[in-house]
Design a protein around this motif. Structure first.
Motif, mmCIF file in Angstrom:
data_model
loop_
_atom_site.group_PDB
_atom_site.id
_atom_site.type_symbol
_atom_site.label_atom_id
_atom_site.label_comp_id
_atom_site.label_asym_id
_atom_site.label_seq_id
_atom_site.Cartn_x
_atom_site.Cartn_y
_atom_site.Cartn_z
ATOM 1 N N ILE A 1 42.023 129.546 -33.646
ATOM 2 C CA ILE A 1 42.645 130.077 -32.425
ATOM 3 C C ILE A 1 41.578 130.632 -31.490
ATOM 4 C CG2 ILE A 1 44.116 131.937 -31.530
ATOM 5 C CD1 ILE A 1 45.845 131.558 -34.049
ATOM 6 N N VAL A 2 40.627 131.364 -32.053
ATOM 7 C CA VAL A 2 39.539 131.930 -31.247
ATOM 8 C C VAL A 2 38.738 130.826 -30.579
ATOM 9 C CG1 VAL A 2 37.404 133.255 -31.332
ATOM 10 C CG2 VAL A 2 39.386 134.026 -32.630
ATOM 11 N N LEU A 3 38.425 129.772 -31.340
ATOM 12 C CA LEU A 3 37.679 128.658 -30.768
ATOM 13 C C LEU A 3 38.432 128.000 -29.627
ATOM 14 C CD1 LEU A 3 36.204 126.887 -33.928
ATOM 15 C CD2 LEU A 3 34.970 128.218 -32.229
ATOM 16 N N ASN A 4 39.736 127.829 -29.812
ATOM 17 C CA ASN A 4 40.543 127.203 -28.768
ATOM 18 C C ASN A 4 40.559 128.038 -27.499
ATOM 19 O OD1 ASN A 4 41.258 124.920 -30.225
ATOM 20 N ND2 ASN A 4 43.063 125.880 -31.111
ATOM 21 N N GLU A 5 40.615 129.358 -27.649
ATOM 22 C CA GLU A 5 40.725 130.243 -26.493
ATOM 23 C C GLU A 5 39.384 130.464 -25.809
ATOM 24 O OE1 GLU A 5 43.493 131.397 -25.114
ATOM 25 O OE2 GLU A 5 44.601 130.226 -26.607
ATOM 26 N N THR A 6 38.300 130.480 -26.575
ATOM 27 C CA THR A 6 36.983 130.743 -25.989
ATOM 28 C C THR A 6 36.289 129.472 -25.526
ATOM 29 O OG1 THR A 6 35.953 130.619 -28.182
ATOM 30 C CG2 THR A 6 36.652 132.792 -27.404
ATOM 31 N N ASP A 7 36.895 128.317 -25.841
ATOM 32 C CA ASP A 7 36.353 127.030 -25.404
ATOM 33 C C ASP A 7 34.938 126.788 -25.939
ATOM 34 O OD1 ASP A 7 36.718 124.601 -24.076
ATOM 35 O OD2 ASP A 7 35.550 125.274 -22.360
ATOM 36 N N THR A 8 34.692 127.219 -27.159
ATOM 37 C CA THR A 8 33.381 126.985 -27.765
ATOM 38 C C THR A 8 33.563 126.203 -29.066
ATOM 39 O OG1 THR A 8 33.467 129.089 -28.975
ATOM 40 C CG2 THR A 8 32.387 129.089 -26.823
ATOM 41 N N LEU A 9 32.754 125.208 -29.232
ATOM 42 C CA LEU A 9 32.741 124.436 -30.471
ATOM 43 C C LEU A 9 31.302 124.322 -30.938
ATOM 44 C CD1 LEU A 9 35.242 121.472 -30.006
ATOM 45 C CD2 LEU A 9 35.393 123.311 -31.667
ATOM 46 N N SER A 10 31.093 124.536 -32.218
ATOM 47 C CA SER A 10 29.753 124.426 -32.769
ATOM 48 C C SER A 10 29.869 124.040 -34.235
ATOM 49 C CB SER A 10 29.000 125.758 -32.618
ATOM 50 O OG SER A 10 29.698 126.790 -33.295
ATOM 51 N N GLY A 11 28.748 124.024 -34.914
ATOM 52 C CA GLY A 11 28.769 123.690 -36.332
ATOM 53 C C GLY A 11 28.532 122.213 -36.569
ATOM 54 N N SER A 12 29.055 121.710 -37.666
ATOM 55 C CA SER A 12 28.809 120.325 -38.046
ATOM 56 C C SER A 12 30.123 119.648 -38.421
ATOM 57 C CB SER A 12 27.836 120.258 -39.225
ATOM 58 O OG SER A 12 28.372 120.933 -40.351
ATOM 59 N N LEU A 13 30.112 118.326 -38.382
ATOM 60 C CA LEU A 13 31.265 117.520 -38.761
ATOM 61 C C LEU A 13 30.765 116.285 -39.487
ATOM 62 C CD1 LEU A 13 34.351 116.955 -38.565
ATOM 63 C CD2 LEU A 13 33.864 115.686 -36.463
ATOM 64 N N HIS A 14 31.265 116.082 -40.708
ATOM 65 C CA HIS A 14 30.864 114.935 -41.515
ATOM 66 C C HIS A 14 32.073 114.023 -41.691
ATOM 67 C CE1 HIS A 14 28.462 113.447 -45.283
ATOM 68 N NE2 HIS A 14 28.830 112.453 -44.485
ATOM 69 N N ILE A 15 31.983 112.819 -41.158
ATOM 70 C CA ILE A 15 33.076 111.847 -41.212
ATOM 71 C C ILE A 15 32.656 110.662 -42.063
ATOM 72 C CG2 ILE A 15 34.611 110.344 -39.888
ATOM 73 C CD1 ILE A 15 34.151 112.108 -37.481
ATOM 74 N N GLY A 16 33.500 110.288 -43.013
ATOM 75 C CA GLY A 16 33.274 109.090 -43.801
ATOM 76 C C GLY A 16 34.086 107.936 -43.235
ATOM 77 N N VAL A 17 33.654 106.718 -43.498
ATOM 78 C CA VAL A 17 34.375 105.543 -43.000
ATOM 79 C C VAL A 17 34.156 104.392 -43.974
ATOM 80 C CG1 VAL A 17 32.419 104.859 -41.546
ATOM 81 C CG2 VAL A 17 34.719 104.009 -41.006
ATOM 82 N N ILE A 18 35.199 103.602 -44.202
ATOM 83 C CA ILE A 18 35.079 102.465 -45.120
ATOM 84 C C ILE A 18 34.234 101.355 -44.482
ATOM 85 C CG2 ILE A 18 37.208 102.926 -46.380
ATOM 86 C CD1 ILE A 18 38.607 100.849 -44.655
ATOM 87 N N PRO A 19 33.537 100.564 -45.301
ATOM 88 C CA PRO A 19 32.622 99.543 -44.775
ATOM 89 C C PRO A 19 33.283 98.523 -43.858
ATOM 90 C CG PRO A 19 32.184 99.925 -47.094
ATOM 91 C CD PRO A 19 33.441 100.678 -46.776
ATOM 92 N N THR A 20 34.535 98.151 -44.128
ATOM 93 C CA THR A 20 35.178 97.116 -43.311
ATOM 94 C C THR A 20 35.637 97.635 -41.960
ATOM 95 O OG1 THR A 20 37.280 97.522 -44.460
ATOM 96 C CG2 THR A 20 35.899 95.719 -45.276
ATOM 97 N N ALA B 1 33.358 100.314 -40.472
ATOM 98 C CA ALA B 1 32.165 100.970 -39.936
ATOM 99 C C ALA B 1 31.478 100.151 -38.849
ATOM 100 C CB ALA B 1 31.187 101.265 -41.079
ATOM 101 N N THR B 2 31.326 98.854 -39.070
ATOM 102 C CA THR B 2 30.620 98.001 -38.112
ATOM 103 C C THR B 2 31.252 98.060 -36.736
ATOM 104 O OG1 THR B 2 29.946 96.484 -39.861
ATOM 105 C CG2 THR B 2 29.904 95.630 -37.616
ATOM 106 N N TYR B 3 32.568 98.131 -36.685
ATOM 107 C CA TYR B 3 33.285 98.052 -35.421
ATOM 108 C C TYR B 3 33.480 99.409 -34.754
ATOM 109 C CZ TYR B 3 34.472 94.180 -38.502
ATOM 110 O OH TYR B 3 34.400 93.170 -39.421
ATOM 111 N N LEU B 4 33.555 100.475 -35.550
ATOM 112 C CA LEU B 4 33.927 101.774 -35.007
ATOM 113 C C LEU B 4 32.764 102.748 -34.841
ATOM 114 C CD1 LEU B 4 37.261 102.499 -36.950
ATOM 115 C CD2 LEU B 4 36.958 101.348 -34.756
ATOM 116 N N VAL B 5 31.855 102.773 -35.797
ATOM 117 C CA VAL B 5 30.845 103.840 -35.830
ATOM 118 C C VAL B 5 29.922 103.856 -34.611
ATOM 119 C CG1 VAL B 5 28.816 104.702 -37.069
ATOM 120 C CG2 VAL B 5 30.913 104.145 -38.319
ATOM 121 N N PRO B 6 29.307 102.739 -34.194
ATOM 122 C CA PRO B 6 28.374 102.816 -33.061
ATOM 123 C C PRO B 6 29.001 103.400 -31.798
ATOM 124 C CG PRO B 6 28.124 100.728 -34.202
ATOM 125 C CD PRO B 6 29.361 101.381 -34.765
ATOM 126 N N ARG B 7 30.174 102.910 -31.423
ATOM 127 C CA ARG B 7 30.834 103.407 -30.208
ATOM 128 C C ARG B 7 31.369 104.820 -30.409
ATOM 129 N NH1 ARG B 7 31.569 103.572 -25.932
ATOM 130 N NH2 ARG B 7 33.640 102.838 -25.367
#
Length: 317
Positions: free
Chosen positions: A91-110, A112-118
């Motif tokens: 809620i605090v992040l939404n109200e203060t309009d600040t985003l930080s930290g890290s995000l780790h996203i996994g994706v299946i190989p079939t 990844a080729t089409y989605l990850v670069p873009r």
């Protein structure tokens, strides 16, 4: 931070986090490492909580350690409590309009080729203050990674039948048959019952697309020859050189040459389709960041493939 309960001494959020970690890893040393404390510290804090509650949360005589029947209820409630508390930060992040930290996203190989670069490009433009990491893994590995918090979310074909996960459908992708140029059935209308019986080239074990192919048509086709490859591009090249056919996902079509597109045929009655979703743990609370991820994918996936609800509504946890 402390929680006060009538007739019970004060317990800390840290203690709740420790019991959740021990429940997840079922091993004191592993849980303590994940929590960033020593094993004696974690063990002492859990024992203190058990003493305050006058119950045993874990049965230490079992190997691996396991929760008691009442411990399971305490753990379930602790998970709910921590989820609600984490939402305060969101809620605090939404109200203060600040985003930080890290995000780790996994994706299946079939995918990844089409989605990850873009996706990397679009996400960085929308949210350059968050450190993004993307990893390509098969579905089984992604499931284990999310259970262990090694990834924050992943993109895969669903449903997965994982009760602790939430699946947010992104899009629906058709399979197409890709034939060699001289295949005798290249121009015949295709449906599951008349798929060719020989020289079907598929992905090697461990790829979810392989399972989807066999789930789609194995009931009606007595395969006599099955050949395995490691990627969609390899399958296409094998078909071009050695004959036969394979099934390719819709997102691969733009990567084909004009000549290769002449060898593609639709499958109908019914069409072969897979659902692709964002998968998160049910206690995930970063709603704003999740919507940024969703919006980024919406810009790179053809509109006709998108889930209708995703087109119209923001994601609510």
């Amino acid at each position: 931070m402390y929680i006060c309960i009538d007739n019970i001494n004060i317990m800390t959020l840290q203690q709740l986090e420790y019991i959740l970690a021990l429940n997840k890893y079922r091993h004191f040393v592993t849980a303590s490492k994940r929590c960033g404390v020593t094993q004696p510290t974690l063990s002492t804090m859990i024992q203190k909580l058990e003493s305050e509650l006058n119950i045993e949360i874990f049965d230490r005589s079992k190997h691996p350690v396991a929760p008691t029947s009442i411990g399971e209820k305490v753990i379930e409630q602790a998970e709910r409590a921590l989820t609600e508390i984490r939402k305060i930060g969101e809620i605090v992040l939404n109200e203060t309009d600040t985003l930080s930290g890290s995000l780790h996203i996994g994706v299946i190989p079939t995918l990844a080729t089409y989605l990850v670069p873009r996706f990397i490009q679009v996400f960085s433009e929308k949210c350059d203050s968050v450190k993004l990491t993307m990893s390509e893994m098969n579905t089984a590995t992604l499931i284990e990674a999310l259970k262990k918090d090694s990834v924050d979310m992943f993109i895969a074909a669903t449903p997965l039948d994982q009760p602790d996960f939430l699946e947010i459908p992104l899009f629906y992708e058709r399979f197409y048959a890709y034939f060699s140029a001289d295949h005798p059935l290249k121009d015949v209308p295709l449906h599951p019952e008349n798929m060719p019986q020989e020289k079907l080239w598929v992905l090697e074990e461990g790829h979810c697309l392989r399972d989807q192919v066999f789930n789609f048509c194995s009931a009606s086709i007595p395969y006599t020859h099955v050949f395995e490859a490691g990627s969609i591009e390899t399958l296409v090249r094998i078909v071009d050189i050695n004959g036969g056919y394979t099934l390719i996902p819709e997102l691969h079509l733009p990567l084909l040459t004009d000549g290769q597109r002449q060898n593609v045929r639709e499958i109908n009655n019914p069409p072969a389709i897979r659902e692709v979703s964002i998968v998160i743990h049910k206690n995930f609370v970063k709603e704003r960041l999740l919507n940024i991820v969703g919006e980024a994918f919406k810009t790179i996936i053809p509109e006709g493939m998108l889930n209708e609800r995703l087109k119209k509504f923001t994601i609510r946890l």
